[in-house]
Design a protein around this motif. Structure first.
Motif, PDB file in Angstrom:
ATOM      1  N   LYS A  35       0.830  -1.203   0.000  1.00  0.00           N
ATOM      2  CA  LYS A  35       0.000   0.000   0.000  1.00  0.00           C
ATOM      3  C   LYS A  35       0.866   1.254   0.000  1.00  0.00           C
ATOM      4  O   LYS A  35       0.592   2.209  -0.744  1.00  0.00           O
ATOM      5  CB  LYS A  35      -0.935   0.005   1.210  1.00  0.00           C
ATOM      6  CG  LYS A  35      -1.888   1.183   1.191  1.00  0.00           C
ATOM      7  CD  LYS A  35      -2.846   1.159   2.351  1.00  0.00           C
ATOM      8  CE  LYS A  35      -3.797   2.345   2.264  1.00  0.00           C
ATOM      9  NZ  LYS A  35      -4.651   2.456   3.432  1.00  0.00           N
ATOM     10  N   SER A  36       1.912   1.244   0.785  1.00  0.00           N
ATOM     11  CA  SER A  36       2.813   2.397   0.847  1.00  0.00           C
ATOM     12  C   SER A  36       3.482   2.642  -0.502  1.00  0.00           C
ATOM     13  O   SER A  36       3.538   3.776  -0.978  1.00  0.00           O
ATOM     14  CB  SER A  36       3.867   2.158   1.924  1.00  0.00           C
ATOM     15  OG  SER A  36       4.820   3.194   1.911  1.00  0.00           O
TER      16      SER A  36
ATOM     17  N   SER B 205     -10.868   3.537  -1.554  1.00  0.00           N
ATOM     18  CA  SER B 205     -11.998   2.614  -1.365  1.00  0.00           C
ATOM     19  C   SER B 205     -11.739   1.295  -2.101  1.00  0.00           C
ATOM     20  O   SER B 205     -12.117   0.224  -1.612  1.00  0.00           O
ATOM     21  CB  SER B 205     -13.316   3.243  -1.811  1.00  0.00           C
ATOM     22  OG  SER B 205     -13.303   3.488  -3.206  1.00  0.00           O
ATOM     23  N   ALA B 206     -11.080   1.362  -3.255  1.00  0.00           N
ATOM     24  CA  ALA B 206     -10.735   0.137  -3.984  1.00  0.00           C
ATOM     25  C   ALA B 206      -9.750  -0.699  -3.157  1.00  0.00           C
ATOM     26  O   ALA B 206      -9.865  -1.934  -3.097  1.00  0.00           O
ATOM     27  CB  ALA B 206     -10.133   0.469  -5.349  1.00  0.00           C
ATOM     28  N   TRP B 207      -8.789  -0.033  -2.506  1.00  0.00           N
ATOM     29  CA  TRP B 207      -7.844  -0.738  -1.638  1.00  0.00           C
ATOM     30  C   TRP B 207      -8.571  -1.398  -0.474  1.00  0.00           C
ATOM     31  O   TRP B 207      -8.307  -2.554  -0.151  1.00  0.00           O
ATOM     32  CB  TRP B 207      -6.753   0.197  -1.113  1.00  0.00           C
ATOM     33  CG  TRP B 207      -5.893  -0.489  -0.090  1.00  0.00           C
ATOM     34  CD1 TRP B 207      -6.017  -0.435   1.269  1.00  0.00           C
ATOM     35  CD2 TRP B 207      -4.809  -1.384  -0.347  1.00  0.00           C
ATOM     36  NE1 TRP B 207      -5.062  -1.230   1.874  1.00  0.00           N
ATOM     37  CE2 TRP B 207      -4.311  -1.833   0.905  1.00  0.00           C
ATOM     38  CE3 TRP B 207      -4.198  -1.850  -1.504  1.00  0.00           C
ATOM     39  CZ2 TRP B 207      -3.252  -2.715   1.012  1.00  0.00           C
ATOM     40  CZ3 TRP B 207      -3.129  -2.727  -1.388  1.00  0.00           C
ATOM     41  CH2 TRP B 207      -2.666  -3.146  -0.138  1.00  0.00           C
TER      42      TRP B 207
ATOM     43  N   GLU C  99      -8.419  -5.265   0.300  1.00  0.00           N
ATOM     44  CA  GLU C  99      -7.879  -5.755   1.568  1.00  0.00           C
ATOM     45  C   GLU C  99      -8.922  -6.588   2.321  1.00  0.00           C
ATOM     46  O   GLU C  99      -8.619  -7.657   2.849  1.00  0.00           O
ATOM     47  CB  GLU C  99      -7.413  -4.574   2.411  1.00  0.00           C
ATOM     48  CG  GLU C  99      -6.601  -4.946   3.618  1.00  0.00           C
ATOM     49  CD  GLU C  99      -6.052  -3.712   4.313  1.00  0.00           C
ATOM     50  OE1 GLU C  99      -4.890  -3.781   4.755  1.00  0.00           O
ATOM     51  OE2 GLU C  99      -6.769  -2.700   4.416  1.00  0.00           O
ATOM     52  N   GLN C 100     -10.155  -6.105   2.339  1.00  0.00           N
ATOM     53  CA  GLN C 100     -11.230  -6.827   3.028  1.00  0.00           C
ATOM     54  C   GLN C 100     -11.513  -8.171   2.355  1.00  0.00           C
ATOM     55  O   GLN C 100     -11.722  -9.178   3.032  1.00  0.00           O
ATOM     56  CB  GLN C 100     -12.501  -5.988   3.063  1.00  0.00           C
ATOM     57  CG  GLN C 100     -13.629  -6.633   3.824  1.00  0.00           C
ATOM     58  CD  GLN C 100     -14.866  -5.744   3.858  1.00  0.00           C
ATOM     59  OE1 GLN C 100     -15.032  -4.862   3.033  1.00  0.00           O
ATOM     60  NE2 GLN C 100     -15.729  -5.994   4.821  1.00  0.00           N
ATOM     61  N   SER C 101     -11.486  -8.203   1.046  1.00  0.00           N
ATOM     62  CA  SER C 101     -11.770  -9.450   0.334  1.00  0.00           C
ATOM     63  C   SER C 101     -10.672 -10.490   0.551  1.00  0.00           C
ATOM     64  O   SER C 101     -10.898 -11.683   0.362  1.00  0.00           O
ATOM     65  CB  SER C 101     -11.936  -9.190  -1.157  1.00  0.00           C
ATOM     66  OG  SER C 101     -10.694  -8.857  -1.736  1.00  0.00           O
TER      67      SER C 101
ATOM     68  N   PHE D  64      -9.102  -4.762  -8.198  1.00  0.00           N
ATOM     69  CA  PHE D  64      -8.239  -3.724  -7.642  1.00  0.00           C
ATOM     70  C   PHE D  64      -7.179  -3.311  -8.657  1.00  0.00           C
ATOM     71  O   PHE D  64      -6.931  -2.118  -8.872  1.00  0.00           O
ATOM     72  CB  PHE D  64      -7.579  -4.211  -6.352  1.00  0.00           C
ATOM     73  CG  PHE D  64      -6.593  -3.222  -5.785  1.00  0.00           C
ATOM     74  CD1 PHE D  64      -7.028  -2.003  -5.294  1.00  0.00           C
ATOM     75  CD2 PHE D  64      -5.237  -3.502  -5.764  1.00  0.00           C
ATOM     76  CE1 PHE D  64      -6.125  -1.068  -4.785  1.00  0.00           C
ATOM     77  CE2 PHE D  64      -4.330  -2.583  -5.253  1.00  0.00           C
ATOM     78  CZ  PHE D  64      -4.781  -1.362  -4.767  1.00  0.00           C
ATOM     79  N   TYR D  65      -6.570  -4.283  -9.299  1.00  0.00           N
ATOM     80  CA  TYR D  65      -5.504  -4.030 -10.272  1.00  0.00           C
ATOM     81  C   TYR D  65      -5.995  -3.106 -11.384  1.00  0.00           C
ATOM     82  O   TYR D  65      -5.260  -2.233 -11.844  1.00  0.00           O
ATOM     83  CB  TYR D  65      -5.042  -5.375 -10.840  1.00  0.00           C
ATOM     84  CG  TYR D  65      -3.781  -5.345 -11.644  1.00  0.00           C
ATOM     85  CD1 TYR D  65      -2.537  -5.400 -11.026  1.00  0.00           C
ATOM     86  CD2 TYR D  65      -3.813  -5.316 -13.038  1.00  0.00           C
ATOM     87  CE1 TYR D  65      -1.366  -5.414 -11.759  1.00  0.00           C
ATOM     88  CE2 TYR D  65      -2.648  -5.320 -13.787  1.00  0.00           C
ATOM     89  CZ  TYR D  65      -1.423  -5.367 -13.148  1.00  0.00           C
ATOM     90  OH  TYR D  65      -0.268  -5.375 -13.881  1.00  0.00           O
ATOM     91  N   ALA D  66      -7.247  -3.273 -11.790  1.00  0.00           N
ATOM     92  CA  ALA D  66      -7.812  -2.443 -12.854  1.00  0.00           C
ATOM     93  C   ALA D  66      -7.919  -0.979 -12.437  1.00  0.00           C
ATOM     94  O   ALA D  66      -7.963  -0.088 -13.304  1.00  0.00           O
ATOM     95  CB  ALA D  66      -9.189  -2.977 -13.250  1.00  0.00           C
ATOM     96  N   GLN D  67      -7.916  -0.710 -11.146  1.00  0.00           N
ATOM     97  CA  GLN D  67      -8.022   0.660 -10.637  1.00  0.00           C
ATOM     98  C   GLN D  67      -6.666   1.378 -10.598  1.00  0.00           C
ATOM     99  O   GLN D  67      -6.604   2.575 -10.334  1.00  0.00           O
ATOM    100  CB  GLN D  67      -8.614   0.662  -9.214  1.00  0.00           C
ATOM    101  CG  GLN D  67      -9.962   0.016  -9.099  1.00  0.00           C
ATOM    102  CD  GLN D  67     -11.018   0.763  -9.888  1.00  0.00           C
ATOM    103  OE1 GLN D  67     -11.121   1.974  -9.790  1.00  0.00           O
ATOM    104  NE2 GLN D  67     -11.787   0.036 -10.675  1.00  0.00           N
ATOM    105  N   LEU D  68      -5.600   0.642 -10.839  1.00  0.00           N
ATOM    106  CA  LEU D  68      -4.256   1.200 -10.715  1.00  0.00           C
ATOM    107  C   LEU D  68      -3.789   1.872 -12.000  1.00  0.00           C
ATOM    108  O   LEU D  68      -4.187   1.485 -13.103  1.00  0.00           O
ATOM    109  CB  LEU D  68      -3.265   0.098 -10.330  1.00  0.00           C
ATOM    110  CG  LEU D  68      -3.537  -0.632  -9.016  1.00  0.00           C
ATOM    111  CD1 LEU D  68      -2.530  -1.765  -8.820  1.00  0.00           C
ATOM    112  CD2 LEU D  68      -3.519   0.332  -7.840  1.00  0.00           C
ATOM    113  N   SER D  69      -2.901   2.832 -11.843  1.00  0.00           N
ATOM    114  CA  SER D  69      -2.252   3.462 -12.996  1.00  0.00           C
ATOM    115  C   SER D  69      -1.213   2.490 -13.544  1.00  0.00           C
ATOM    116  O   SER D  69      -0.860   1.499 -12.890  1.00  0.00           O
ATOM    117  CB  SER D  69      -1.579   4.765 -12.566  1.00  0.00           C
ATOM    118  OG  SER D  69      -0.456   4.477 -11.732  1.00  0.00           O
ATOM    119  N   ALA D  70      -0.684   2.801 -14.708  1.00  0.00           N
ATOM    120  CA  ALA D  70       0.342   1.942 -15.315  1.00  0.00           C
ATOM    121  C   ALA D  70       1.561   1.811 -14.397  1.00  0.00           C
ATOM    122  O   ALA D  70       2.105   0.706 -14.232  1.00  0.00           O
ATOM    123  CB  ALA D  70       0.754   2.494 -16.675  1.00  0.00           C
TER     124      ALA D  70
END
Length: 166
Positions: free
Chosen positions: A56-57, A67-69, A73-75, A123-129
């Motif tokens: 996360k850091s 919220s995506a994180w 994390e919860q899942s 989650f991965y889909a929410q990340l930048s390149a």
């Protein structure tokens, strides 16, 4: 290639959580071997928690990604089912009952793996390149670390052919 990478990420995360699951499902130490196994599971759970904090850091998430994180994390929390059957109950079963029990547990693990894989992909889909590169590197490093630890994910592959306590 992207599918393989995503699967590896999911497998890495699942393996890490498996240690957490085993630590939560471990019975009180009955023997030195059981005590050692419990200690190893607890260490794995601790390492996994540390890995998530570091991940996360390093991802440097934006406020919009928080919220995506949290969902990710919860899942990834440990499921309610056990990884292994109760040793005493397992010894009392007939061979066909043991087979049925093992198949049921495998089905539970498969469902959990699918949930973890889907959560990871979402989650991965929410990340930048750039964040995806960090995520990929971190998950690969986590997998390499588990292999280096001799994680015991599959006891038969590590020379432990005896009965296992839970």
């Amino acid at each position: 290639m992207k599918s393989i990478r995503t699967t590896l990420i999911a497998a890495s995360l699942l393996a890490g959580f498996s240690g957490l699951i085993m630590a939560q499902n471990a019975a009180p130490a009955e023997s030195p071997r059981a005590a050692h196994a419990h200690k190893m599971h607890a260490q794995r759970a601790e390492l996994h928690a540390k890995h998530l904090v570091e991940l996360k850091s390093k991802l440097n998430l934006s406020a919009d990604q928080e919220s995506a994180w949290q969902s990710f994390e919860q899942s990834m929390q440990a499921p309610d089912h056990k990884l292994r059957p109760d040793r005493v109950a397992f010894e009392k079963m007939t061979t066909p009952e043991r087979i049925d029990q093992m198949q049921a547990m495998k089905a539970q693990r498969d469902v959990t793996m699918q949930k973890h894989a889907q959560a990871t992909k979402t989650f991965y889909a929410q990340l930048s390149a750039e964040q995806k590169k960090v995520f990929d590197a971190q998950s690969l490093a986590a997998m390499a670390g588990m292999r280096g630890m001799g994680s015991g994910m599959h006891p038969m592959r590590h020379g432990h052919h005896g009965a296992h306590s839970n």
